[in-house]
Design a protein around this motif. Sequence first.
Motif, mmCIF file in Angstrom:
data_model
loop_
_atom_site.group_PDB
_atom_site.id
_atom_site.type_symbol
_atom_site.label_atom_id
_atom_site.label_comp_id
_atom_site.label_asym_id
_atom_site.label_seq_id
_atom_site.Cartn_x
_atom_site.Cartn_y
_atom_site.Cartn_z
ATOM 1 N N LYS A 360 1.709 -1.176 29.513
ATOM 2 C CA LYS A 360 0.682 -0.615 28.643
ATOM 3 C C LYS A 360 1.360 -0.308 27.312
ATOM 4 N N GLU A 361 0.858 -0.909 26.250
ATOM 5 C CA GLU A 361 1.496 -0.744 24.950
ATOM 6 C C GLU A 361 0.496 -0.248 23.920
ATOM 7 N N PHE A 362 0.974 0.627 23.041
ATOM 8 C CA PHE A 362 0.181 1.139 21.929
ATOM 9 C C PHE A 362 1.056 1.097 20.680
ATOM 10 N N HIS A 363 0.492 0.594 19.580
ATOM 11 C CA HIS A 363 1.311 0.400 18.376
ATOM 12 C C HIS A 363 0.467 0.658 17.139
ATOM 13 N N VAL A 364 1.054 1.367 16.166
ATOM 14 C CA VAL A 364 0.419 1.643 14.877
ATOM 15 C C VAL A 364 1.383 1.230 13.778
ATOM 16 N N ASN A 365 0.867 0.517 12.787
ATOM 17 C CA ASN A 365 1.685 0.097 11.651
ATOM 18 C C ASN A 365 0.927 0.381 10.358
ATOM 19 N N LEU A 366 1.609 0.999 9.380
ATOM 20 C CA LEU A 366 1.021 1.316 8.082
ATOM 21 C C LEU A 366 1.988 0.893 6.994
ATOM 22 N N ASN A 367 1.492 0.160 5.978
ATOM 23 C CA ASN A 367 2.324 -0.310 4.867
ATOM 24 C C ASN A 367 1.626 -0.025 3.542
ATOM 25 N N ASN A 368 2.409 0.390 2.567
ATOM 26 C CA ASN A 368 1.876 0.647 1.241
ATOM 27 C C ASN A 368 2.855 0.115 0.199
ATOM 28 N N THR A 369 2.332 -0.652 -0.772
ATOM 29 C CA THR A 369 3.159 -1.189 -1.859
ATOM 30 C C THR A 369 2.514 -0.834 -3.192
ATOM 31 N N PHE A 370 3.286 -0.227 -4.065
ATOM 32 C CA PHE A 370 2.815 0.115 -5.408
ATOM 33 C C PHE A 370 3.717 -0.576 -6.421
ATOM 34 N N GLN A 371 3.098 -1.229 -7.421
ATOM 35 C CA GLN A 371 3.862 -1.918 -8.451
ATOM 36 C C GLN A 371 3.378 -1.496 -9.833
ATOM 37 N N LEU A 372 4.334 -1.245 -10.711
ATOM 38 C CA LEU A 372 4.069 -0.881 -12.093
ATOM 39 C C LEU A 372 4.787 -1.876 -13.000
ATOM 40 N N PHE A 373 4.098 -2.349 -14.048
ATOM 41 C CA PHE A 373 4.677 -3.371 -14.918
ATOM 42 C C PHE A 373 4.902 -2.883 -16.347
ATOM 43 N N LYS A 374 4.328 -1.762 -16.710
ATOM 44 C CA LYS A 374 4.543 -1.179 -18.031
ATOM 45 C C LYS A 374 4.564 0.332 -17.889
ATOM 46 N N PRO A 375 5.408 1.048 -18.660
ATOM 47 C CA PRO A 375 6.341 0.620 -19.722
ATOM 48 C C PRO A 375 7.657 0.063 -19.176
ATOM 49 N N PHE A 376 7.882 0.215 -17.868
ATOM 50 C CA PHE A 376 9.019 -0.421 -17.214
ATOM 51 C C PHE A 376 8.506 -1.009 -15.902
ATOM 52 N N VAL A 377 9.328 -1.807 -15.244
ATOM 53 C CA VAL A 377 8.905 -2.479 -14.025
ATOM 54 C C VAL A 377 9.418 -1.703 -12.817
ATOM 55 N N MET A 378 8.511 -1.407 -11.894
ATOM 56 C CA MET A 378 8.882 -0.656 -10.696
ATOM 57 C C MET A 378 8.086 -1.169 -9.514
ATOM 58 N N SER A 379 8.729 -1.193 -8.348
ATOM 59 C CA SER A 379 8.070 -1.565 -7.102
ATOM 60 C C SER A 379 8.495 -0.574 -6.033
ATOM 61 N N CYS A 380 7.503 -0.028 -5.319
ATOM 62 C CA CYS A 380 7.787 0.948 -4.264
ATOM 63 C C CYS A 380 7.072 0.506 -2.991
ATOM 64 N N PHE A 381 7.821 0.414 -1.901
ATOM 65 C CA PHE A 381 7.269 -0.005 -0.616
ATOM 66 C C PHE A 381 7.539 1.077 0.422
ATOM 67 N N TYR A 382 6.504 1.407 1.206
ATOM 68 C CA TYR A 382 6.650 2.392 2.281
ATOM 69 C C TYR A 382 6.005 1.842 3.542
ATOM 70 N N SER A 383 6.637 2.074 4.697
ATOM 71 C CA SER A 383 6.070 1.633 5.960
ATOM 72 C C SER A 383 6.292 2.682 7.033
ATOM 73 N N LEU A 384 5.371 2.709 7.983
ATOM 74 C CA LEU A 384 5.461 3.614 9.124
ATOM 75 C C LEU A 384 5.073 2.838 10.365
ATOM 76 N N ASP A 385 5.946 2.872 11.381
ATOM 77 C CA ASP A 385 5.687 2.215 12.655
ATOM 78 C C ASP A 385 5.789 3.239 13.773
ATOM 79 N N TYR A 386 4.799 3.212 14.658
ATOM 80 C CA TYR A 386 4.850 4.061 15.848
ATOM 81 C C TYR A 386 4.456 3.211 17.045
#
Length: 914
Positions: A360-386
């Motif tokens: 019996k298996e139960f699984h949750v996955n959540l991912n979030n990616t935010f990207q900014l291109f001005k005034p500088f370039v930034m990328s942020c990735f977050y994930s949660l696995d249970y």
Amino acid sequence: MAQGSDDKKPPKSDLYDLCGSAYDSFLHIPLEAKVFLLDKDSVILDTTTCDIDEKYSNYEFKVPKKENQYIIKCVRKGYEDCYQSVSIKPRGRSYYTLVPQHLMKKKKDIYKNVDLDEVKVVGTRIQIAYRGDTLVYDASAFVLPEGSMLDVLVRKIPGAQLKDNGDIYINGQKVDYLTLNGNDFFKGNNKIILDNLPYFTVKDIKVYHKEKNLAEQYTTMGPKKDFVMDVNLKREYRHSHLANAEIGAGSNNRWKSQLFSLVMTDHSNIAVFGNANNVNEDREPGQDGDWKPSDSSQGTKTSRQTGFYLQTEDKNKTLSEELDGVVDWSDSYQDSHAHSETFSSDGNIIKGNSSTEKNKEFHVNLNNTFQLFKPFVMSCFYSLDYGKTKSYSENRDSTYRDYLINHTSRDTKSLINNIDTRIHLSMYKDLPWGDMLGLSLSGNYLSNKPDELYSKNHTVYENPTNKDIRDYYTDNNHHGYEYQASLNYSYSLPRNWKIMPFLGYGQSFSSQHNANYRLDWLKDSTYDELGDLPSNEILQAQAFDSNNSYQYNDINRKYMSGICIDTGTKNSFFSINFPFNFYREHIHYRQSSLDTIARRSYFSFTPNITYNRYGPNKRSFSYSMNVEEPKFYMLMPFANNTNPLSLRINNPNLKKRIIHKLSANATFHPDSTDLSYWVGVDAKYIHNAWGTRVTYNTNTGAFTYMSDNVNGNWNAALKGGFFRSLDRKRLFSLNVDANVNYDHSADFDIAYNSETSAISNVNTINTGLNVRLGYRLRSFSAGITSKFAGRFSRSDRKDFENINACDYQYGGNLQYTIPLIKLTLATDINMFSRRGYNSNQMNTDDLIWNAQLTEPISKGNILFKLQAFDILHQLSNKSYTVNAQGRTETWYNSLPRYFMFSVAFKFNQKMKDK
């Protein structure tokens, strides 16, 4: 891009790039506008056209690297001309300037209604075409059963291979990930879009090398482009609300249900999906014979899955965000029987095994990616696995040579909870003099608690007769963290060369608690049942098996440095990386007879080289060296004998292993024909591979295992294939792919009652050949398929019995839609044969026949489907493996034949313009 008219052109090192883009001012969609470069007096100096890369537009001019003023003019039919003025003042090694976006307004009379006579074009669609460096597959050129999902279309693509886990290979090269209309869509989880997106929504599939976002390009080493498969939807499903649902029931209590909904606007996508079934199968009748018994699903499974996806960006494309989540849970049952033979110079050892397992298996996955291109370039990735897994299994084993040596029964019950959360932040900043500064931060935390195993072991030795009964409870919880930060500086040189030195620091922590309790040591029979554990601390202490328990805390500090040198153009990329890492590791290890603090330091050098040439005739080459140190706790003196027939001993002298990998691929597409062919080479060599010393006790049938280094392991593979039409009307097509793999496997020979250093070498040649002849005419398609896979093993050991085993199949499939009533029949029938296996039960002939009928009503919005799987009741699951220490043949239970009736509904509503 057209070049300037001057006869005397400056050297490339004295050129400067003007980069810009053109978009619709209201919808902000990319426009393929014609662009003029003018001087300050409006004299035309150069012209070009915007390149469209999915949702982005871009153009580029090269001008002399000196202070000057220019005017950029964009022109497109139906739009007003758009101008931008730009002044350049090159500084230092800067080599480009970004021109402000051209936001083009439509002309006022463009919205006048124009009545056009209907024109109907009938012809044979071309399945494959090249547009620049992009490989385009026209979805309408493939005849598929109604109600099919995207995975069925991908399986039909010439040169494509779809693995069970969702991995896709095109002409032998792995696709990094799938995108939808140029946007990431459940990135890293291909099966979600493959299993849930209806194929009727797809216009075409594009395969190309997509540039990574700028933050990733300048904070990571290696290629600046990913190899992606982009699924493009038909126009009527863009800027609309799409929904598709299916529900079905069948014989043998089989059922399924599925729902998919997608809302698309110009700057956002929202998707939700859900599916549930107990068929444990995702293949459809009428395909190219992908019903090989060894590829059949193992066991029976009831699975449920639901999830959502959200993507949004601002109108000016200066920031974007993606959020996706998936929840799935399942119940599975597996019954297996295995027959194995362990090679030994003193006589081979035979083992038999039968087991059943419920999960019996139960699984949750959540991912979030935010990207900014001005005034500088930034990328942020977050994930949660249970995840949470409950298992129960029963195993029955026996060992024999000329006579029965032992037999054992083992019942287990386990509970595992795990959580894994990660975050990664990368950013870079352009410096005024042309260089770039990049920063990368990452961290993760993971925990396995509880990680519990209850087991009842009952072993009977035949000569002399003796019994060993052990009831164990194992608590194996673990938690840890890791973080690291790195800073790099990109030094720009002429001719697009860059030198990127970097520095970084990282730290990881791991805490492991492995405690074993012998419940059979307790006199109270209350604890005889699986899952019972005394809550009394005194009783727990009495049952504690200190000799088989340990715990440790490990801290590893990593000091990173290195240099990356790369260069690239629009059509090529080359990089060479030299990472130098130094590690300081500290461990506090405790066991019954040992409580120690140990330290070690080691150096790691892992260079890699990459070359890619893009376009219709692709080339790629890569080499990498990877160094793996054994886990520190595995070097501590420890022997685990919780299983009386399997004693495992740590080896304090185990050394690091070094893995060399080389890969080269080439794709050829002559312009004058529709012939497309490819060839690839892969090779791997392992220095100081981790082999296993095995000692066999002839009296009890017990094995003692210890890892040790062994040399001589390497393999090499040659693969290739081609696709082409056989006639001018493109009615007939031929698709062929083949591979041959040579594997030299070296490991320690099995020792009888005492250790030995003798090496067992087994050489295996694996071959594969797939041939498909296809025919299609309007709503009729048919195919003849033939496949062959062979395993041929030899060894210098005197008692080794040569292996000459092969699987082959032949058969066909067809699909036809009766035009007047729209009834579609899809069917496939294939003979799967096995020869050369050690057991006669493996040498079989299985005739697999599947069929499907579909009937649409209500303008295709409702679809009735009747499917029949394994009509002749021949399907079973069997697998075969061989290496330097033995071979194993395994049988698994599989889903019995069944019939399924289902009804599918589709809905599409065009979104109203604001």
